[in-house]
Design a protein around this motif. Structure first.
Motif, mmCIF file in Angstrom:
data_model
loop_
_atom_site.group_PDB
_atom_site.id
_atom_site.type_symbol
_atom_site.label_atom_id
_atom_site.label_comp_id
_atom_site.label_asym_id
_atom_site.label_seq_id
_atom_site.Cartn_x
_atom_site.Cartn_y
_atom_site.Cartn_z
ATOM 1 N N GLU A 6 0.811 -1.207 0.000
ATOM 2 C CA GLU A 6 0.000 0.000 0.000
ATOM 3 C C GLU A 6 0.851 1.267 0.000
ATOM 4 N N ILE A 7 2.011 1.196 0.632
ATOM 5 C CA ILE A 7 2.908 2.363 0.653
ATOM 6 C C ILE A 7 3.443 2.627 -0.748
ATOM 7 N N TRP A 8 3.895 1.572 -1.418
ATOM 8 C CA TRP A 8 4.410 1.734 -2.781
ATOM 9 C C TRP A 8 3.324 2.251 -3.728
ATOM 10 N N VAL A 9 2.136 1.690 -3.620
ATOM 11 C CA VAL A 9 1.033 2.130 -4.478
ATOM 12 C C VAL A 9 0.650 3.568 -4.133
ATOM 13 N N GLY A 10 0.630 3.906 -2.853
ATOM 14 C CA GLY A 10 0.317 5.269 -2.444
ATOM 15 C C GLY A 10 1.307 6.274 -3.007
ATOM 16 N N LEU A 57 -1.281 5.675 1.635
ATOM 17 C CA LEU A 57 -0.100 5.794 2.503
ATOM 18 C C LEU A 57 -0.469 5.573 3.970
ATOM 19 N N ILE A 58 -1.575 6.157 4.405
ATOM 20 C CA ILE A 58 -2.016 5.964 5.789
ATOM 21 C C ILE A 58 -2.262 4.481 6.058
ATOM 22 N N ALA A 59 -2.958 3.817 5.136
ATOM 23 C CA ALA A 59 -3.219 2.379 5.302
ATOM 24 C C ALA A 59 -1.914 1.601 5.344
#
Length: 155
Positions: A6-10, A57-59
Motif C-alpha cells: 500500500e505504501i508503494w502504491v500510495g 499511505l495511511i493504510a
C-alpha cells in the motif's frame, strides 16, 4: 518498518497526481471562461488522486490490509479476465471502422459477461443506450469527435 504494498502504491498514486496536476497547468485557458473552464476536471482528478494516495499511505503505515480477508485469498477468475480483455481488444480494434457506439456496445456486453451476465442481447441493448447517450453528449454537447461510424453518421 516493513514497506507494505500500500505504501508503494500510495507513492505511485501521489506521483501520478502530481503529473496530472502539472500537466493540467499547461492546458491553455481562454479569458472568455469565467469559473468553469477546460482545467476543472483535470484539477479535480489530480485532487482525487492525491486524496487516494494519502489514504493508501495511511493504510500502508498502519500495516496495510489484513491477509485474512477471504476475497484477497480467492484465485483469479481467468475466464472473466479473458472476457474483459476480449471486450477491450474489440473496442480498440473496431472503434475506427465501426464507430464509438458499436465498439462500446461490444465492450459493455463483454464486461457484463465478465461479471456473470448470461443475457448478451439485454447487455447489447443497454450498452447501445449508454453509448449513444455518451456519444451525443460528447459529439453534440461538447463538440468532441470520439469515433464515428455508420450509426454516428445518423446524428
Amino acid at each position: 518498518m516493513r514497506l507494505v504494498p500500500e505504501i508503494w502504491v500510495g507513492v505511485a498514486v501521489l506521483a501520478f497526481a502530481a503529473i496530472v496536476f502539472q500537466q493540467s497547468t499547461a492546458i491553455p485557458v481562454s479569458p472568455l471562461y469565467a469559473r468553469v473552464g477546460p482545467t476543472v476536471v483535470p484539477y479535480a482528478t489530480a485532487l482525487a488522486l492525491g486524496i487516494l494516495g494519502v489514504f493508501l499511505l495511511i493504510a500502508g503505515f498502519r500495516g496495510g490490509w489484513s491477509g485474512d480477508d477471504p476475497e484477497i485469498a480467492l484465485p483469479i477468475d481467468w475466464r472473466s479476465f479473458r472476457w474483459l480483455l476480449l471486450g477491450l481488444a474489440l473496442n480498440v480494434a473496431l472503434i475506427d471502422q465501426l464507430g464509438f457506439i458499436i465498439a462500446s456496445c461490444l465492450l459493455f456486453m463483454c464486461t457484463a459477461r465478465c461479471f456473470g451476465s448470461r443475457k448478451p442481447h439485454v447487455d447489447l441493448g443497454l450498452g447501445f443506450v449508454l453509448a449513444t447517450v455518451a456519444y451525443v453528449g460528447f459529439a453534440k454537447g461538447l463538440g468532441i469527435n470520439i469515433g464515428s461510424g455508420p450509426i454516428e453518421a445518423l446524428f
